[in-house]
Structures are given as structure tokens and as C-alpha cells.
Design a protein around this motif. Structure first.
Motif, short mmCIF file in Angstrom:
data_model
loop_
_atom_site.label_atom_id
_atom_site.label_comp_id
_atom_site.label_asym_id
_atom_site.label_seq_id
_atom_site.Cartn_x
_atom_site.Cartn_y
_atom_site.Cartn_z
N ASP A 214 -1.81 -6.56 -7.83
CA ASP A 214 -1.30 -5.95 -6.60
C ASP A 214 -1.34 -4.43 -6.67
O ASP A 214 -1.67 -3.75 -5.69
CB ASP A 214 0.15 -6.41 -6.34
N VAL A 215 -1.00 -3.88 -7.84
CA VAL A 215 -0.96 -2.43 -8.02
C VAL A 215 -2.32 -1.81 -7.74
O VAL A 215 -2.43 -0.72 -7.16
CB VAL A 215 -0.45 -2.07 -9.44
N LYS A 216 -3.38 -2.49 -8.14
CA LYS A 216 -4.72 -1.95 -7.94
C LYS A 216 -5.07 -1.82 -6.46
O LYS A 216 -5.97 -1.06 -6.10
CB LYS A 216 -5.75 -2.85 -8.63
N ASN A 217 -4.35 -2.54 -5.61
CA ASN A 217 -4.62 -2.50 -4.17
C ASN A 217 -3.75 -1.49 -3.43
O ASN A 217 -3.83 -1.38 -2.21
CB ASN A 217 -4.42 -3.89 -3.56
N VAL A 218 -2.91 -0.75 -4.16
CA VAL A 218 -2.09 0.28 -3.52
C VAL A 218 -3.00 1.40 -3.04
O VAL A 218 -3.83 1.92 -3.80
CB VAL A 218 -1.02 0.81 -4.49
N PHE A 219 -2.84 1.79 -1.79
CA PHE A 219 -3.74 2.76 -1.15
C PHE A 219 -3.48 4.17 -1.67
O PHE A 219 -2.32 4.61 -1.78
CB PHE A 219 -3.57 2.71 0.36
N VAL A 220 -4.56 4.91 -1.97
CA VAL A 220 -4.48 6.31 -2.37
C VAL A 220 -5.34 7.12 -1.42
O VAL A 220 -6.57 6.99 -1.41
CB VAL A 220 -4.94 6.53 -3.83
N ASP A 221 -4.71 7.95 -0.62
CA ASP A 221 -5.43 8.76 0.36
C ASP A 221 -6.25 9.85 -0.34
O ASP A 221 -5.91 10.29 -1.45
CB ASP A 221 -4.43 9.41 1.32
#
Length: 323
Positions: A214-221
Motif C-alpha cells: 500500500d505504501v508504494k501506492n502513496v502519491f508523491v507530487d
């Protein structure tokens, strides 16, 4: 199961459970749990007797899964870490007997008391999550977390960790001494029996692995990425820094920030997330020049200075949430 919804509650339970053993170390416990969610490794550096080993044992007890401990000494061999193939005369074949590195949670105790050759046996495991013995590759169990402790370099019988190995630790922490009130509380808890004996698992290994995905799918602008790269670029041109933050360091910083956002119940990273993780992730990745070392300048101080140079504008995620 949607782990995103209960991650903050689960993390709070983990911190609370570990805090029954480790008094007054909530922020350090939170950073270790962040490393677990990131799939990274932790280096605990401090004087003997402040609870480094106890923290690792408690974290392992809170997570269901296998636990391995390696006590580093000057005569430790690489095969004592990775395992060895043993010849069985009655079958005429070799049998692989795994070492303690093939566990979900591994404690590398006093890592800098072993020789550099033995220390290097950890590199493949830390970076690639596998070990190679006699030409055969063995995948490490998932999740895999290495927590290493080390004594300060001025202590007798220690070897300096090379920069290449330091860079593979996601964070470096120092626990420090407890306050007098915390130490009294600790004595009271330990008076009749050890609180570690009552610690039960809060999360299973499979659940931790799912949360890591799940953490890998956290969005980073892109604006967040520009901020991190700006700090790394400043470190490479800083007059007091001989070796700046590497691209691996910037990537580790991003992953750590994703984990902190996830722990806070968000699926996007904000500038506050990168501020929270900066010192723990970056301070051991800058190599300070000799003159600054003699003057007592620390990596932590330089990272704080680098962060202060970066202008952080008001942030708006794609979802329109302001931080």
C-alpha cells in the motif's frame, strides 16, 4: 482487506504496545515502524545500556513472524550470518542450513564489532533481499527488516562501517538516556518481571507485507520531488560536506515520506512528511569534511541547515486537500 483504513489505528496500537517496554521513546518507535512500512533497515547507534537491543526484541515480539539474532564479534564469519551447506555422508548430498539472516526480523547486535569482511555479508541481503551461498541464491522471507545496533566508534574493539553500508540503512537513530522520571518508571516496570514477557503480536507478517505494498501506492507530487532533489543538490555543493546525498538517499527519503503519510491516514505526501523524515533518513548519508568534524559539526545539524534553505510553498494535493 483494506489496510489503508486502519493503518493509523494499527500503528498507534504498535507504538502503545512497544511503549510498555520502552519508556518515553514514542518518536523513535514511530520512526522504526515507518522503516518497517518502507521495507527499509534501521541503525541504532548509542552507548551501551540505553535499550537498543530491547527495542529491537520488542518490535519483533509485536510482529508475528520469524526472528533471528546475530551477535557480532571479531571472529564472526560470513557463513555464521548467511548459513552453510553441510555434507551428509549417509545421503552423499549437501544440505543447506540457513543462518539467522533468513528471518522476517533480524537483530544485528553490535554490528561494528565484526570485521569489514563479515559486515559486507549483509550488503546483498539488505539491498536485494537475498543471499547467495555456494552459487545458490536464496530469497529472504517477506517482509524482511534488519535492525542493527552499534556502539560509538571511540569504544574499544569497534570497526567503522563503510559509507556503502551506511547508505543501505534507511534511518539512523540514537535513543539517548531517559529522563529521571522515565528511569524511575522503567525501574518500577522491571521490578517484579520483565514487561517484554507479556508482549503479544499486534500484526502478522502477511499484514505487514500488504501494508508495504500500500505504501508504494502513496502519491508523491512532482513539487514534492523537486523539494527533495533541491535539498540533495544543495548537499552536494555545501562547503562543509565532502560527499553529499546520493540518488539512493533521495529515493529512500521519498519512500520514508510515503510511509509517514500512510501512517497518518493519507495516500499522498505533503511537505510536512518530508520534514518529519529528513534528519533520520539523511544525516548519516552526508560525509562531513575533516575540519568540520574537528569543530564538532554533526550530520544532523547540516541536514537541518539544508532544510532551512529550501522555500516550501503552500501545498495542494491533486485531491484539493491543503496542508
Amino acid at each position: 482487506m483494506n489496510h489503508k483504513e486502519f493503518a493509523p489505528e494499527l500503528i498507534d496500537r504498535m507504538i502503545s504496545r512497544v511503549s510498555t517496554v520502552m519508556v518515553g521513546k514514542e518518536s523513535e518507535i514511530r520512526l522504526v515502524l515507518m522503516s518497517m512500512l518502507s521495507g527499509g533497515h534501521v541503525l541504532l547507534e548509542d552507548v551501551p545500556g540505553v535499550g537498543k537491543t530491547m527495542l529491537v526484541r520488542t518490535i519483533a515480539a509485536c510482529m508475528g513472524g520469524s526472528f533471528g539474532r546475530i551477535q557480532f564479534t571479531y571472529d564472526l564469519m560470513p557463513s555464521d550470518i548467511t548459513g552453510i551447506s553441510v555434507y551428509l555422508p549417509h545421503t552423499g548430498q549437501f544440505e543447506f542450513r540457513p543462518g539467522p539472516i533468513l528471518s522476517n526480523v533480524v537483530l544485528a547486535d553490535e554490528i561494528n564489532r565484526a570485521s569489514p569482511r563479515t559486515q559486507s555479508a549483509l550488503l546483498e541481503a539488505m539491498e536485494e533481499k537475498k543471499v547467495t551461498i555456494d552459487g545458490t541464491t536464496y530469497q529472504l522471507p517477506r517482509p524482511f527488516l534488519l535492525l542493527a545496533t552499534q556502539n560509538p566508534l571511540q569504544f574499544e574493539g569497534t570497526y567503522r562501517l563503510p559509507e556503502a553500508q551506511l547508505d543501505r540503512f534507511l534511518i539512523r537513530l540514537s535513543l539517548g538516556y531517559p529522563s529521571p522520571e522515565q528511569e524511575i518508571d522503567l525501574l518500577s516496570r522491571m521490578q517484579s518481571n520483565h514487561p517484554l514477557d507479556r508482549v503479544k503480536p499486534v500484526i502478522m507478517a502477511g499484514e505487514m507485507e500488504a501494508m508495504q505494498r500500500d505504501v508504494k501506492n502513496v502519491f508523491v507530487d512532482d513539487s514534492i520531488k523537486h523539494l527533495m532533489v533541491s535539498v540533495a543538490d544543495e548537499s552536494r555543493r555545501h562547503p562543509r560536506i565532502k560527499l553529499g546525498i546520493s540518488p539512493r538517499g533521495t529515493l529512500s527519503w521519498m519512500v520514508a515520506s510515503q510511509a509517514v503519510a500512510y501512517m497518518n491516514g493519507r495516500m499522498y505526501v505533503t511537505p510536512d512528511d518530508i520534514k518529519e523524515t529528513a534528519v533520520a533518513v539523511l544525516s548519516h548519508r552526508v560525509v562531513i569534511d575533516a575540519r568540520s568534524l574537528l569543530e564538532g559539526v554533526s550530520g544532523e545539524e547540516l541536514v537541518v541547515e539544508l532544510m532551512s534553505r529550501i522555500s516550501v510553498p503552500p501545498y495542494r494535493s491533486r485531491r484539493g486537500s491543503r496542508s
